[in-house]
Write a protein that holds these residues in place. Structure first.
Motif, PDB file in Angstrom:
ATOM      1  N   GLY A 220       6.750   4.821  -7.345  1.00  0.00           N
ATOM      2  CA  GLY A 220       5.992   4.429  -5.714  1.00  0.00           C
ATOM      3  C   GLY A 220       6.450   5.471  -5.151  1.00  0.00           C
ATOM      4  N   PHE A 221       6.442   5.651  -3.425  1.00  0.00           N
ATOM      5  CA  PHE A 221       6.631   6.387  -2.134  1.00  0.00           C
ATOM      6  C   PHE A 221       6.638   4.967  -1.366  1.00  0.00           C
ATOM      7  N   GLU A 222       7.197   3.926  -1.587  1.00  0.00           N
ATOM      8  CA  GLU A 222       7.132   3.251   0.104  1.00  0.00           C
ATOM      9  C   GLU A 222       9.069   3.452   0.221  1.00  0.00           C
TER      10      GLU A 222
ATOM     11  N   HIS B 283       7.640   9.782  -7.657  1.00  0.00           N
ATOM     12  CA  HIS B 283       7.041   8.964  -8.116  1.00  0.00           C
ATOM     13  C   HIS B 283       7.349   7.913  -8.786  1.00  0.00           C
TER      14      HIS B 283
ATOM     15  N   ASN C 217       0.847  -1.197  -0.022  1.00  0.00           N
ATOM     16  CA  ASN C 217      -0.234   0.026   0.142  1.00  0.00           C
ATOM     17  C   ASN C 217       1.225   1.212   0.002  1.00  0.00           C
ATOM     18  N   ASP C 218       0.006   2.102  -0.870  1.00  0.00           N
ATOM     19  CA  ASP C 218       1.875   3.221  -1.076  1.00  0.00           C
ATOM     20  C   ASP C 218       0.539   4.596   0.097  1.00  0.00           C
TER      21      ASP C 218
END
Length: 156
Positions: free
Chosen positions: A85-87, A80, A2-3
């Motif tokens: 993404g940003f995880e 991104h 989940n991001d």
């Protein structure tokens, strides 16, 4: 995975744009060890400046603040795109802001809060960062604000 950052950006009504290529002989993002460096971004939408001019002359403080918010959205788009993404972002470490303004303008921190406030909303506890900012005479394309960022990455 989940991001949560993307979820919060979506809740804020923010759609990250496709990142634009650099305007010169440099990279938009560089990963060095556990650090991620994002080159300066401005308030550009669909390849065109949305706001131009100097804060305190052609633009108000509020317009400068909006320009800082748009510039940091473009910085997030670069992150991104690069990371997918940003995880992997452990923490936003630093934000550097350059505000094109009149000699008399003194509310640079308020303008740059447009960027910092959005980062706080999106990254929550991972957003606490240092800041450097200065007023400048002009920026490329008559942009009112340019932002460079540094983030620490999670060790894989």
């Amino acid at each position: 995975m989940n991001d949560d950052v993307m979820d919060r950006l979506t809740m804020l009504g923010i759609v990250l744009p496709s990142p634009k290529p650099p305007l010169g002989a440099y990279l938009p993002v560089v990963e060095a060890g556990s650090m991620l460096f994002i080159s300066m971004q401005g308030p550009v939408v669909a390849g065109q400046p949305t706001l131009v001019g100097r804060v305190g002359n052609e633009l108000t403080e509020e317009e400068g603040r909006l320009a800082a918010r748009l510039a940091v959205i473009n910085s997030l788009a670069q992150i991104h795109h690069y990371l997918g993404g940003f995880e992997r972002v452990r923490k936003i470490v630093q934000v550097e802001g350059y505000i094109a303004c009149t000699d008399e303008f003194e509310r640079h921190p308020y303008v740059l809060n447009g960027a910092s406030d959005l980062l706080a909303e999106a990254f929550k506890e991972r957003a606490g960062h240092t800041r450097s900012l200065c007023g400048v005479r002009n920026l490329p394309g008559r942009l009112p604000v340019a932002i460079a960022m540094m983030a620490e990455l999670k060790v894989q």
